[in-house]
Design an enzyme around this catalytic site. Structure first.
Site, PDB file in Angstrom:
ATOM      1  N   TYR A 178      -9.231   5.424   7.632  1.00 17.90           N
ATOM      2  CA  TYR A 178      -9.393   5.661   9.070  1.00 17.90           C
ATOM      3  C   TYR A 178     -10.342   6.845   9.209  1.00 17.90           C
ATOM      4  O   TYR A 178     -10.033   7.934   8.726  1.00 17.90           O
ATOM      5  CB  TYR A 178      -8.070   6.053   9.719  1.00 17.90           C
ATOM      6  CG  TYR A 178      -7.034   4.956   9.854  1.00 17.90           C
ATOM      7  CD1 TYR A 178      -6.175   4.640   8.797  1.00 17.90           C
ATOM      8  CD2 TYR A 178      -6.886   4.254  11.046  1.00 17.90           C
ATOM      9  CE1 TYR A 178      -5.203   3.656   8.943  1.00 17.90           C
ATOM     10  CE2 TYR A 178      -5.907   3.269  11.199  1.00 17.90           C
ATOM     11  CZ  TYR A 178      -5.071   2.975  10.143  1.00 17.90           C
ATOM     12  OH  TYR A 178      -4.114   2.009  10.284  1.00 17.90           O
ATOM     13  N   PRO A 230      -4.609  -0.018  18.698  1.00 16.00           N
ATOM     14  CA  PRO A 230      -4.378  -0.477  17.322  1.00 16.00           C
ATOM     15  C   PRO A 230      -4.382   0.623  16.257  1.00 16.00           C
ATOM     16  O   PRO A 230      -3.962   0.379  15.130  1.00 16.00           O
ATOM     17  CB  PRO A 230      -5.522  -1.468  17.076  1.00 16.00           C
ATOM     18  CG  PRO A 230      -6.577  -1.094  18.058  1.00 16.00           C
ATOM     19  CD  PRO A 230      -5.881  -0.524  19.245  1.00 16.00           C
ATOM     20  N   HIS A 280       0.838  -1.202   0.000  1.00 18.31           N
ATOM     21  CA  HIS A 280       0.000   0.000   0.000  1.00 18.31           C
ATOM     22  C   HIS A 280       0.873   1.253   0.000  1.00 18.31           C
ATOM     23  O   HIS A 280       1.715   1.434   0.867  1.00 18.31           O
ATOM     24  CB  HIS A 280      -0.922   0.014   1.229  1.00 18.31           C
ATOM     25  CG  HIS A 280      -2.114  -0.876   1.060  1.00 18.31           C
ATOM     26  ND1 HIS A 280      -3.293  -0.657   1.722  1.00 18.31           N
ATOM     27  CD2 HIS A 280      -2.311  -1.970   0.287  1.00 18.31           C
ATOM     28  CE1 HIS A 280      -4.173  -1.590   1.360  1.00 18.31           C
ATOM     29  NE2 HIS A 280      -3.592  -2.396   0.507  1.00 18.31           N
ATOM     30  N   TYR A 320       3.940   6.212  10.288  1.00 13.14           N
ATOM     31  CA  TYR A 320       3.079   5.110   9.849  1.00 13.14           C
ATOM     32  C   TYR A 320       3.888   4.036   9.120  1.00 13.14           C
ATOM     33  O   TYR A 320       3.678   2.838   9.336  1.00 13.14           O
ATOM     34  CB  TYR A 320       1.943   5.637   8.959  1.00 13.14           C
ATOM     35  CG  TYR A 320       0.828   4.634   8.783  1.00 13.14           C
ATOM     36  CD1 TYR A 320      -0.222   4.561   9.694  1.00 13.14           C
ATOM     37  CD2 TYR A 320       0.847   3.730   7.721  1.00 13.14           C
ATOM     38  CE1 TYR A 320      -1.234   3.628   9.558  1.00 13.14           C
ATOM     39  CE2 TYR A 320      -0.172   2.786   7.569  1.00 13.14           C
ATOM     40  CZ  TYR A 320      -1.207   2.751   8.490  1.00 13.14           C
ATOM     41  OH  TYR A 320      -2.208   1.808   8.352  1.00 13.14           O
ATOM     42  N   LYS A 350       0.717  -0.498  15.093  1.00 14.61           N
ATOM     43  CA  LYS A 350       2.112  -0.623  15.526  1.00 14.61           C
ATOM     44  C   LYS A 350       2.425  -1.859  16.372  1.00 14.61           C
ATOM     45  O   LYS A 350       3.589  -2.214  16.545  1.00 14.61           O
ATOM     46  CB  LYS A 350       2.531   0.633  16.309  1.00 14.61           C
ATOM     47  CG  LYS A 350       2.663   1.868  15.448  1.00 14.61           C
ATOM     48  CD  LYS A 350       3.883   1.786  14.553  1.00 14.61           C
ATOM     49  CE  LYS A 350       3.846   2.746  13.388  1.00 14.61           C
ATOM     50  NZ  LYS A 350       3.866   2.101  12.087  1.00 14.61           N
TER      51      LYS A 350
END
Ligand code: APR
Ligand code: PHB
Length: 390
Positions: free
Chosen positions: A201, A293, A72, A385, A297
């Site tokens: 998200y 979550p 991704h 990220y 990580k």
């Protein structure tokens, strides 16, 4: 029984450490409380940083990951209906993440261990640690009602948050840092194509929602729920209905519903126990730290701990140096805390806190607005990220 490194726990941390040690010619035995079927049936997260992918490659367990993992280049944030894409690749000089389920990572590691014929003792009950301050620590346990003893040079406590390693230390030996969040995530797994080809998200008045996936045919969705909620009270229909309400219209319309194949609630917690070393016991993964979550990580931190611990053990046996073992706790914790900060920040950015007042609300809105307007803010998010360097 005797081995060089006794590993407690056959989760991703214990299995990955075992695999790296075995390939380096360092003898190890894994003791696991549960059955193999149970270990392989747990549904957990599924976003791997490049550092973890590289480590799995080094461990010789990346064939299926390279075939089936989804690379991704970015993901989207949604806030009150607006969508904002975070171009991970563009913002980080070409770095990406790989979507591949933790359950699959575990399966690959179990198969690799089996191929190397290394021992894992499943359903090992009453594991207890002895003499961790001496040069010859021991583990005792029972298996099928019979008592056993395993003597070793080192113990790796990879037994997760509820494990025995951390719990067997005197309270005074540990410093605990903790934040418990007043909500959980209700997750649902479904054999339907994902709503979006990248993760979404979403922060919303009704609470957080996440669109994730395991493959082009299997989706994973989450919604924030109050802690008292019971999974039995959520029909699939009610779940999808609530999910859609929290997503921007274009994403909501693309959600393909179907019968769930798994549904569960997980509480959210930030937790760090310091230090990570006590004599000859080393803690790694969830045994030492938990992150909420948001940001994905948890699994990646288990991998970075294992990276440092494996290097340190190899240095001990191959180079006769204990420098890596001596610095393990400080090195691992430095990276753990950065991921703790990031996971806490992203949780705050996107969740609806029950005690939130007007000021908190404005700060959250402004944080999101800043992200949509500042490349620097997006870069900070993106570099965390994709994973900070080991
Ligand atoms: N004796 C033996 N094994 C034990 C004991 C015990 N007393 N207690 C727990 N275990 C086992 C558990 O059954 C489990 O299989 O230790 C294992 C720990 O595995 P995980 O909980 O998966 O933890 P870890 O390997 O650190 O994995 C990293 O990060 O955010 C998370 O979801 C992510 O689980 C993943 C974790
Ligand atoms: C998941 O797919 O399970 C997942 C993805 C991203 C997260 C958390 C969980 O941040």
């Amino acid at each position: 029984m005797r081995t060089q490194v006794a590993i407690i726990g056959a989760g991703p941390a214990g299995l990955l450490l075992g695999q790296l040690l075995s390939r380096a010619g360092i003898d190890n035995v894994i003791l696991e409380r549960r059955s193999l079927d149970y270990v392989l049936s747990r549904i957990r997260a599924g976003v791997l940083e490049q550092g973890m992918v590289d480590l799995l490659h080094e461990a010789g367990v990346s064939d299926r990951l390279e075939r089936e993992g989804l690379v991704h280049d970015g993901f989207s944030l949604a806030y009150h209906g607006a969508l904002h894409r975070i171009d991970l690749k563009g913002l980080t000089g070409g770095r990406t993440v790989t979507v591949y389920g933790q359950t699959e990572v575990t399966r690959d590691l179990v198969e690799a261990r089996h191929a190397l014929d290394r021992p894992t003792i499943y359903e090992a009950q009453d594991v207890a640690l002895h003499d961790i301050d001496g040069t010859s620590p021991r583990l005792t346990f029972t298996k099928d009602g019979k008592a056993h003893e395993l003597t070793c040079d080192f113990i790796a406590g990879c037994d997760g948050y509820h494990g025995i390693s951390r719990a067997s230390l005197p309270e005074t030996a540990l410093q605990i840092f903790e934040r418990v969040y007043p909500f959980g995530w209700l997750g649902l797994l479904v054999d339907r194509p994902p709503a979006s080809h990248e993760l979404v998200y979403a922060g919303h008045e009704r609470g957080f929602a996440l669109c994730s996936m395991r493959s082009a045919e299997r989706s994973r969705y989450y919604i924030q729920v109050p802690l008292e909620e019971r999974v039995e009270d959520w029909s699939d229909e009610a779940f999808f209905d609530e999910l859609r309400q929290r997503l921007p219209a274009e994403v909501a319309e693309a959600v393909v519903t179907g019968p769930s194949i798994e549904k569960s609630i997980a509480p959210l917690r930030s937790f760090v126990a310091e230090p990570l070393r006590f004599g000859r016991l080393f803690l790694a993964g969830d045994a030492a730290h938990i992150v909420p979550p948001t940001g994905a990580k948890g699994l990646n931190l288990a991998a970075s701990d294992v990276r440092y611990l494996f290097d340190a053990l190899r240095e001990h046996y191959r180079d006769h140096s204990d420098a890596g073992l001596d610095s393990y706790s400080a090195r691992a914790l430095a990276r753990v805390w950065k991921a703790e900060r990031f996971s806490w920040w992203m949780t705050n950015l996107l969740h609806r806190f029950p005690e939130r007042d007007g000021f908190d609300g404005r700060i959250q809105e402004t944080e999101f607005a800043y992200l949509t307007q500042s490349r620097a803010a997006c870069t900070a998010l993106a570099e965390n990220y994709v994973g900070l360097p080991y």
